[in-house]
Scaffold this motif. Structure first.
Motif, PDB file in Angstrom:
ATOM      1  N   LEU A  67      14.637  -4.053  29.860  1.00  0.00           N
ATOM      2  CA  LEU A  67      14.629  -4.677  28.543  1.00  0.00           C
ATOM      3  C   LEU A  67      15.903  -4.224  27.844  1.00  0.00           C
ATOM      4  CD1 LEU A  67      10.914  -4.117  27.489  1.00  0.00           C
ATOM      5  CD2 LEU A  67      11.987  -6.258  28.207  1.00  0.00           C
ATOM      6  N   PHE A  68      16.406  -5.066  26.954  1.00  0.00           N
ATOM      7  CA  PHE A  68      17.662  -4.795  26.269  1.00  0.00           C
ATOM      8  C   PHE A  68      17.423  -4.825  24.767  1.00  0.00           C
ATOM      9  CE2 PHE A  68      18.250  -6.972  30.259  1.00  0.00           C
ATOM     10  CZ  PHE A  68      19.104  -6.115  30.930  1.00  0.00           C
ATOM     11  N   ILE A  69      17.908  -3.802  24.082  1.00  0.00           N
ATOM     12  CA  ILE A  69      17.680  -3.670  22.653  1.00  0.00           C
ATOM     13  C   ILE A  69      19.019  -3.670  21.927  1.00  0.00           C
ATOM     14  CG2 ILE A  69      16.793  -2.154  20.831  1.00  0.00           C
ATOM     15  CD1 ILE A  69      14.737  -1.159  22.960  1.00  0.00           C
ATOM     16  N   ARG A  70      19.191  -4.629  21.007  1.00  0.00           N
ATOM     17  CA  ARG A  70      20.387  -4.652  20.160  1.00  0.00           C
ATOM     18  C   ARG A  70      20.176  -3.617  19.071  1.00  0.00           C
ATOM     19  NH1 ARG A  70      21.424 -10.188  17.529  1.00  0.00           N
ATOM     20  NH2 ARG A  70      19.768  -9.444  16.185  1.00  0.00           N
ATOM     21  N   ALA A  71      21.142  -2.694  18.968  1.00  0.00           N
ATOM     22  CA  ALA A  71      20.936  -1.542  18.070  1.00  0.00           C
ATOM     23  C   ALA A  71      22.119  -1.329  17.137  1.00  0.00           C
ATOM     24  CB  ALA A  71      20.672  -0.290  18.905  1.00  0.00           C
ATOM     25  N   GLY A  72      22.541  -2.368  16.460  1.00  0.00           N
ATOM     26  CA  GLY A  72      23.605  -2.233  15.477  1.00  0.00           C
ATOM     27  C   GLY A  72      24.993  -2.225  16.101  1.00  0.00           C
ATOM     28  N   ALA A  74      28.474  -0.887  17.652  1.00  0.00           N
ATOM     29  CA  ALA A  74      28.895   0.200  18.541  1.00  0.00           C
ATOM     30  C   ALA A  74      29.592   1.260  17.685  1.00  0.00           C
ATOM     31  CB  ALA A  74      29.823  -0.338  19.613  1.00  0.00           C
ATOM     32  N   GLY A  75      29.313   2.516  17.962  1.00  0.00           N
ATOM     33  CA  GLY A  75      29.948   3.605  17.230  1.00  0.00           C
ATOM     34  C   GLY A  75      29.156   4.097  16.033  1.00  0.00           C
ATOM     35  N   ALA A  76      28.179   3.349  15.579  1.00  0.00           N
ATOM     36  CA  ALA A  76      27.354   3.762  14.434  1.00  0.00           C
ATOM     37  C   ALA A  76      26.009   4.291  14.942  1.00  0.00           C
ATOM     38  CB  ALA A  76      27.129   2.571  13.501  1.00  0.00           C
ATOM     39  N   THR A  77      25.249   4.906  14.050  1.00  0.00           N
ATOM     40  CA  THR A  77      23.908   5.346  14.402  1.00  0.00           C
ATOM     41  C   THR A  77      23.072   4.114  14.745  1.00  0.00           C
ATOM     42  OG1 THR A  77      24.091   7.229  12.929  1.00  0.00           O
ATOM     43  CG2 THR A  77      21.872   6.587  13.568  1.00  0.00           C
ATOM     44  N   PRO A  78      22.349   4.140  15.868  1.00  0.00           N
ATOM     45  CA  PRO A  78      21.575   2.957  16.282  1.00  0.00           C
ATOM     46  C   PRO A  78      20.543   2.534  15.241  1.00  0.00           C
ATOM     47  CG  PRO A  78      21.646   4.590  18.046  1.00  0.00           C
ATOM     48  CD  PRO A  78      22.224   5.235  16.825  1.00  0.00           C
ATOM     49  N   ARG A  79      20.503   1.207  15.001  1.00  0.00           N
ATOM     50  CA  ARG A  79      19.501   0.592  14.136  1.00  0.00           C
ATOM     51  C   ARG A  79      18.969  -0.636  14.861  1.00  0.00           C
ATOM     52  NH1 ARG A  79      18.328   2.962  10.031  1.00  0.00           N
ATOM     53  NH2 ARG A  79      17.333   1.205   9.025  1.00  0.00           N
ATOM     54  N   PRO A  80      17.969  -0.434  15.730  1.00  0.00           N
ATOM     55  CA  PRO A  80      17.448  -1.549  16.531  1.00  0.00           C
ATOM     56  C   PRO A  80      16.955  -2.704  15.669  1.00  0.00           C
ATOM     57  CG  PRO A  80      16.628   0.544  17.340  1.00  0.00           C
ATOM     58  CD  PRO A  80      17.310   0.828  16.037  1.00  0.00           C
ATOM     59  N   ASP A  81      17.363  -3.930  16.058  1.00  0.00           N
ATOM     60  CA  ASP A  81      16.927  -5.096  15.294  1.00  0.00           C
ATOM     61  C   ASP A  81      16.515  -6.278  16.170  1.00  0.00           C
ATOM     62  OD1 ASP A  81      19.392  -5.959  16.196  1.00  0.00           O
ATOM     63  OD2 ASP A  81      20.221  -6.367  14.217  1.00  0.00           O
ATOM     64  N   ALA A  82      16.663  -6.166  17.511  1.00  0.00           N
ATOM     65  CA  ALA A  82      16.239  -7.253  18.397  1.00  0.00           C
ATOM     66  C   ALA A  82      16.034  -6.707  19.800  1.00  0.00           C
ATOM     67  CB  ALA A  82      17.278  -8.369  18.412  1.00  0.00           C
ATOM     68  N   ILE A  83      15.145  -7.370  20.554  1.00  0.00           N
ATOM     69  CA  ILE A  83      14.873  -6.971  21.935  1.00  0.00           C
ATOM     70  C   ILE A  83      14.754  -8.233  22.785  1.00  0.00           C
ATOM     71  CG2 ILE A  83      12.379  -6.862  21.553  1.00  0.00           C
ATOM     72  CD1 ILE A  83      12.338  -4.453  23.518  1.00  0.00           C
ATOM     73  N   THR A  84      15.232  -8.158  24.043  1.00  0.00           N
ATOM     74  CA  THR A  84      15.157  -9.299  24.946  1.00  0.00           C
ATOM     75  C   THR A  84      14.950  -8.828  26.378  1.00  0.00           C
ATOM     76  OG1 THR A  84      16.279 -11.331  25.687  1.00  0.00           O
ATOM     77  CG2 THR A  84      17.671  -9.403  25.313  1.00  0.00           C
ATOM     78  N   ALA A  85      14.449  -9.740  27.205  1.00  0.00           N
ATOM     79  CA  ALA A  85      14.334  -9.487  28.644  1.00  0.00           C
ATOM     80  C   ALA A  85      15.410 -10.266  29.390  1.00  0.00           C
ATOM     81  CB  ALA A  85      12.940  -9.894  29.138  1.00  0.00           C
TER      82      ALA A  85
END
Length: 143
Positions: A67-72, A74-85
């Protein structure tokens, strides 16, 4: 036959691991404790789309489905906002300079994804079409 839902809430935590690469301190972020439901510090809805069926099948037949999680950014503290397969969707996020975290797909989600594909059918084969002889080429004119 009962309809298979096209979305599932997944909860997880994001953990940082400090490390040094070529003398520079950095943090490696990873997803931990991914589970179905809404119990973790982060919860995202995994939504399945008919147009991504081929990508789901490709992922499921890989050695380790992810699974792949979009987390803001690159270079910043992660802030997950979407997930996909879908690896194709994740690649688009990376092209947009987003951080993408990967995590192994739980067996329960693999089974749900298989049921979704069984109910809605496999994506049609997008194989290459044969060109007609001479198509796309300039034709010689006879004088």
């Amino acid at each position: 036959m009962a309809s298979i839902s096209s979305h599932r809430p997944l909860s997880f935590e994001v953990a940082g691991e400090p490390l040094v690469i070529k003398g520079f301190p950095t943090t490696r972020w990873r997803v931990v404790d991914l589970a179905p439901g809404e119990a973790g510090p982060w919860t995202l809805d995994l939504q399945l789309y008919m147009t991504e069926r081929a990508a789901y099948r490709f992922n499921l037949t890989s050695r380790t489905p992810r699974l792949f999680i979009r987390a803001g950014e690159a270079g910043a503290t992660p802030r997950p906002d979407a997930i996909t397969a879908s690896q194709e969707v994740a690649a688009g996020w990376l092209d947009g300079e987003h951080r993408v975290l990967e995590v192994g797909m739980p067996l329960a989600i693999q089974a749900w994804l298989e049921a979704y594909l069984a109910q809605h059918g496999e994506a049609p084969d997008e194989g290459r079409k044969k060109k007609r002889k001479g198509a796309g080429r300039a034709r010689e004119l006879q004088a």
